[in-house]
Design an enzyme around this catalytic site. Structure first.
Site, mmCIF file in Angstrom:
data_model
loop_
_atom_site.group_PDB
_atom_site.id
_atom_site.type_symbol
_atom_site.label_atom_id
_atom_site.label_comp_id
_atom_site.label_asym_id
_atom_site.label_seq_id
_atom_site.Cartn_x
_atom_site.Cartn_y
_atom_site.Cartn_z
ATOM 1 N N CYS A 198 81.803 48.567 39.931
ATOM 2 C CA CYS A 198 81.135 49.490 41.065
ATOM 3 C C CYS A 198 81.748 50.789 41.247
ATOM 4 O O CYS A 198 82.909 50.569 41.274
ATOM 5 C CB CYS A 198 80.733 48.810 42.036
ATOM 6 S SG CYS A 198 82.139 48.894 43.391
ATOM 7 N N HIS A 246 83.760 51.057 44.787
ATOM 8 C CA HIS A 246 85.250 50.488 45.166
ATOM 9 C C HIS A 246 86.006 50.164 43.860
ATOM 10 O O HIS A 246 87.056 49.755 44.079
ATOM 11 C CB HIS A 246 84.676 48.867 45.868
ATOM 12 C CG HIS A 246 83.761 49.263 46.890
ATOM 13 N ND1 HIS A 246 82.478 49.034 46.893
ATOM 14 C CD2 HIS A 246 84.193 49.539 48.230
ATOM 15 C CE1 HIS A 246 81.903 49.042 48.334
ATOM 16 N NE2 HIS A 246 82.843 49.529 48.974
HETATM 17 ZN ZN LIG Z 1 81.226 48.209 45.300
#
Ligand SMILES: [Zn+2]
Length: 205
Positions: A95, A98
């Site tokens: 992702c 993060h």
């Molecule tokens: Zn994330």
């Protein structure tokens, strides 16, 4: 890759200067120290080298071209023009918020028009886009657009199911939660019955 092609949307058209390996390794040492450990202790001394090498694997999709993968279409399928569904293609991605993995399965269907593609090629397309910093929604669209462009079929349907480790590991700490995204082109986009057929085939196991 053509920087303006739709599958690059949401990714930089002009990537900034690529840092040297030494600079990347120094950045990893900084993050280790930030986490609270000593980057010079024995167990961690080679970690920056390993992490940069792992980044090469995790993010190699930036250096690969999905269009190239799909440029060989086979027309020896005997005029087959009904649905082709490849189910349960495993993928892992990271992702972009993060840089934590999200891992799952992709299902891709299309109605051939003038040729089919080797099934492993679809898995390869998933991999090329997954090995970048991603959002699941964008990943889903990029796969659908690339297959649509590469095969010019009557329609493409893509469904991704994934567990986001940033959700499982942080904050709410819920594991086993999966996110489902879909993207449809052509007849799948136009016709609810085609979407229903796709969903039924994906789930009918
Ligand atoms: Zn994330």
């Amino acid at each position: 890759m053509d920087a303006k092609s739709p599958e690059t949307k949401g990714q930089p058209e002009h990537a900034p200067r690529r840092p040297s390996r030494e600079e990347a390794e120094a950045a990893v040492r900084t993050l280790i120290a930030w986490a609270g450990d000593d980057p010079t202790r024995e167990g961690l001394i080679d970690t920056p080298k390993r992490v940069t090498k792992a980044f090469g694997e995790f993010y190699r999709g930036y250096h690969e071209d999905a269009a190239e993968t799909l440029d060989r279409v086979f027309d020896e399928a005997g005029g087959y023009d009904d649905i082709v569904l490849v189910r349960d293609i495993p993928f892992f991605s990271h992702c972009e918020h993060h840089m934590v993995p999200f891992i799952g399965k992709a299902h891709i269907a299309y109605y051939p028009k003038g040729g089919v593609v080797g099934l492993s090629k679809l898995a390869r397309v998933v991999d090329i886009f997954a090995r970048r910093l991603q959002m699941q929604e964008r990943l889903t669209n990029q796969i659908a657009q690339a297959v649509d462009k590469g095969l010019a079929p009557r329609g493409v349907a893509v469904m991704l199911e994934a567990e986001h480790h940033c959700v499982s590991m942080r904050g709410t700490r819920k594991s086993g939660v999966s996110t489902v995204t879909t993207s449809f082109t052509g007849v799948f986009h136009k016709d609810a019955a085609e979407r229903a057929r796709f969903l039924q085939l994906v789930q009918g196991r």
